[in-house]
Design a protein around this motif. Structure first.
Motif, short mmCIF file in Angstrom:
data_model
loop_
_atom_site.label_atom_id
_atom_site.label_comp_id
_atom_site.label_asym_id
_atom_site.label_seq_id
_atom_site.Cartn_x
_atom_site.Cartn_y
_atom_site.Cartn_z
N MET A 1 -1.14 -27.17 5.98
CA MET A 1 -1.87 -27.28 7.24
C MET A 1 -1.01 -26.69 8.35
O MET A 1 0.17 -27.00 8.45
CB MET A 1 -2.15 -28.76 7.52
N GLU A 43 -5.08 -41.72 -0.19
CA GLU A 43 -4.98 -40.26 -0.21
C GLU A 43 -3.62 -39.87 0.38
O GLU A 43 -3.27 -40.31 1.48
CB GLU A 43 -6.10 -39.58 0.60
N GLY A 45 -1.40 -37.08 2.03
CA GLY A 45 -1.62 -35.81 2.74
C GLY A 45 -3.07 -35.71 3.16
O GLY A 45 -3.75 -34.74 2.85
N MET A 46 -3.52 -36.71 3.90
CA MET A 46 -4.96 -36.79 4.24
C MET A 46 -5.38 -35.77 5.29
O MET A 46 -6.57 -35.56 5.51
CB MET A 46 -5.32 -38.18 4.75
N GLU A 68 -0.35 -39.66 5.85
CA GLU A 68 -0.07 -38.31 6.36
C GLU A 68 1.32 -38.34 7.01
O GLU A 68 1.61 -39.25 7.78
CB GLU A 68 -1.15 -37.91 7.38
N ARG A 69 2.14 -37.32 6.68
CA ARG A 69 3.51 -37.43 7.18
C ARG A 69 3.69 -36.89 8.60
O ARG A 69 4.66 -37.24 9.26
CB ARG A 69 4.48 -36.77 6.23
N TYR A 70 2.77 -36.03 9.07
CA TYR A 70 2.98 -35.44 10.40
C TYR A 70 2.13 -36.12 11.47
O TYR A 70 0.89 -36.12 11.39
CB TYR A 70 2.67 -33.95 10.37
N MET A 94 3.76 -41.42 7.11
CA MET A 94 5.00 -41.45 6.33
C MET A 94 4.95 -40.41 5.20
O MET A 94 3.90 -39.86 4.88
CB MET A 94 5.23 -42.83 5.73
N ASP A 95 6.11 -40.19 4.61
CA ASP A 95 6.22 -39.27 3.49
C ASP A 95 5.90 -40.02 2.19
O ASP A 95 6.34 -41.16 2.01
CB ASP A 95 7.66 -38.72 3.43
N ALA A 96 5.18 -39.34 1.30
CA ALA A 96 4.79 -39.96 0.03
C ALA A 96 5.99 -40.38 -0.81
O ALA A 96 5.86 -41.24 -1.69
CB ALA A 96 3.92 -38.98 -0.76
N ASN A 114 -5.27 -33.96 -2.24
CA ASN A 114 -6.25 -32.92 -1.95
C ASN A 114 -5.61 -31.75 -1.22
O ASN A 114 -5.07 -31.91 -0.13
CB ASN A 114 -7.38 -33.50 -1.09
N PHE A 115 -5.64 -30.60 -1.87
CA PHE A 115 -5.17 -29.35 -1.25
C PHE A 115 -3.74 -29.50 -0.75
O PHE A 115 -3.40 -29.10 0.37
CB PHE A 115 -6.17 -28.88 -0.18
N ASP A 117 0.23 -28.97 -0.31
CA ASP A 117 1.00 -27.75 -0.06
C ASP A 117 1.52 -27.19 -1.38
O ASP A 117 2.08 -27.95 -2.19
CB ASP A 117 2.17 -28.06 0.88
N THR A 191 -13.27 -32.26 1.18
CA THR A 191 -12.25 -32.42 2.22
C THR A 191 -12.44 -31.29 3.24
O THR A 191 -13.22 -30.36 3.01
CB THR A 191 -10.83 -32.33 1.62
N GLU A 192 -11.67 -31.35 4.33
CA GLU A 192 -11.75 -30.26 5.32
C GLU A 192 -11.38 -28.91 4.69
O GLU A 192 -12.08 -27.91 4.85
CB GLU A 192 -10.77 -30.53 6.47
N TYR A 193 -10.27 -28.91 3.95
CA TYR A 193 -9.83 -27.66 3.33
C TYR A 193 -10.82 -27.16 2.29
O TYR A 193 -11.08 -25.98 2.17
CB TYR A 193 -8.44 -27.85 2.69
N1 SAM Z 1 -6.08 -33.32 2.32
C1 SAM Z 1 -6.52 -32.56 3.47
C2 SAM Z 1 -7.65 -31.63 3.08
O1 SAM Z 1 -7.84 -31.40 1.88
O2 SAM Z 1 -8.36 -31.16 3.96
C3 SAM Z 1 -5.35 -31.80 4.10
C4 SAM Z 1 -4.72 -30.74 3.25
S1 SAM Z 1 -3.25 -30.05 4.00
C5 SAM Z 1 -3.09 -28.51 3.23
C6 SAM Z 1 -1.96 -30.97 3.20
C7 SAM Z 1 -1.51 -32.17 4.02
O3 SAM Z 1 -0.60 -32.93 3.25
C8 SAM Z 1 -0.76 -31.77 5.30
O4 SAM Z 1 -1.36 -32.42 6.40
C9 SAM Z 1 0.66 -32.27 5.06
O5 SAM Z 1 1.31 -32.67 6.24
C10 SAM Z 1 0.45 -33.40 4.09
N2 SAM Z 1 1.59 -33.68 3.20
C11 SAM Z 1 2.24 -32.77 2.45
N3 SAM Z 1 3.25 -33.35 1.79
C12 SAM Z 1 3.23 -34.67 2.12
C13 SAM Z 1 4.03 -35.78 1.75
N4 SAM Z 1 5.07 -35.65 0.92
N5 SAM Z 1 3.72 -36.98 2.26
C14 SAM Z 1 2.67 -37.13 3.13
N6 SAM Z 1 1.89 -36.10 3.52
C15 SAM Z 1 2.16 -34.89 3.02
#
Ligand code: SAM
Length: 210
Positions: A1, A43, A45-46, A68-70, A94-96, A114-115, A117, A191-193
């Motif tokens: 994202m 979920e 990385g929501m 969601e971490r950010y 938080m981070d997963a 979902n989707f 990185d 999902t959005e993506y």
């Molecule tokens: N799941 C949503 C969708 O399908 O529309 C968002 C997909 S986006 C590409 C991936 C999300 O996962 C990003 O917002 C990113 O910050 C989050 N993310 C990636 N690694 C993560 C981790 N280790 N812990 C928490 N969130 C994470």
């Protein structure tokens, strides 16, 4: 994202009534947090949270945690959360990697990725959310028989996951390289993506593992 820092995101999240501020204090107490015995799904990385909020509205007899971490990304989800009525969802910033500090073994029944990185470089493989390292973390929080559901448009990440997941001791229950034209499409929540990629004509891959 694509991440654009939103000034004040951290402060807004710290004040949000929808975000659990000290997630580790919930470990072992999630049933009390939700006030019922319903299964709890999360979920990782929501993003902006469309998927998990739609699930929460569709299934009042289940509980949901959006992770969601950010902060700047989660904030977008919180804006959406303000517009819906539901009592079966909480958010964590938080981070997963920290899941075992927040959930006791067995507290979650399903994890959705979902989707995620793709981290295409070999030296970053451990960061992929379907790497053996992360699969080990999921095992520490899922109930016996619990599942991970993974969707992506990235065929390389998907092929990698079809190998990394069984190598980590998991059983792949079903998979498809073209979700929207497969029986797994039944009841699929986009999902959005996913909506964006499907709109561009890209095939969506999905697997379910236990
Ligand atoms: N799941 C949503 C969708 O399908 O529309 C968002 C997909 S986006 C590409 C991936 C999300 O996962 C990003 O917002 C990113 O910050 C989050 N993310 C990636 N690694 C993560 C981790 N280790 N812990 C928490 N969130 C994470």
């Amino acid at each position: 994202m694509r991440l654009r820092h939103i000034p004040g995101a951290e402060e807004k999240i710290a004040k949000s009534p929808y975000v659990i501020q000290d997630p580790s204090s919930e470990k072992g107490h999630w049933k009390e947090r939700f006030g019922n015995d319903f299964p709890i799904e999360a979920e990782i990385g929501m993003g902006k949270g469309k998927f998990i909020m739609e699930l929460a509205r569709m299934h009042p007899d289940r509980n949901y945690v959006g992770i969601e971490r950010y902060p700047s990304v989660l904030l977008r989800g919180l804006e959406k959360r303000e517009q819906i009525e539901c009592s079966n969802i909480w958010f964590l910033c938080m981070d997963a990697k920290l899941l075992p500090e927040v959930f006791e073994k067995g507290e979650l029944t399903t994890l959705y990725l979902n989707f995620s990185d793709p981290w295409p470089k070999d030296r970053h493989a451990k960061r992929r959310l379907t790497s053996p390292e992360f699969m080990k973390i999921y095992r520490q929080v899922l109930a016996d028989g619990g599942t991970v559901e993974f969707k992506t448009d990235n065929q390389e990440l998907f092929r990698y996951s079809l190998e990394s997941i069984p190598a980590a001791g998991w059983e792949i229950l079903s998979y498809t390289f073209d979700l929207h034209h497969s029986p797994l499409a039944l009841g699929n929540v986009m999902t959005e993506y996913e909506a964006k990629f499907a709109g561009e004509g890209k095939a969506i891959c999905k697997l379910v593992c236990r």
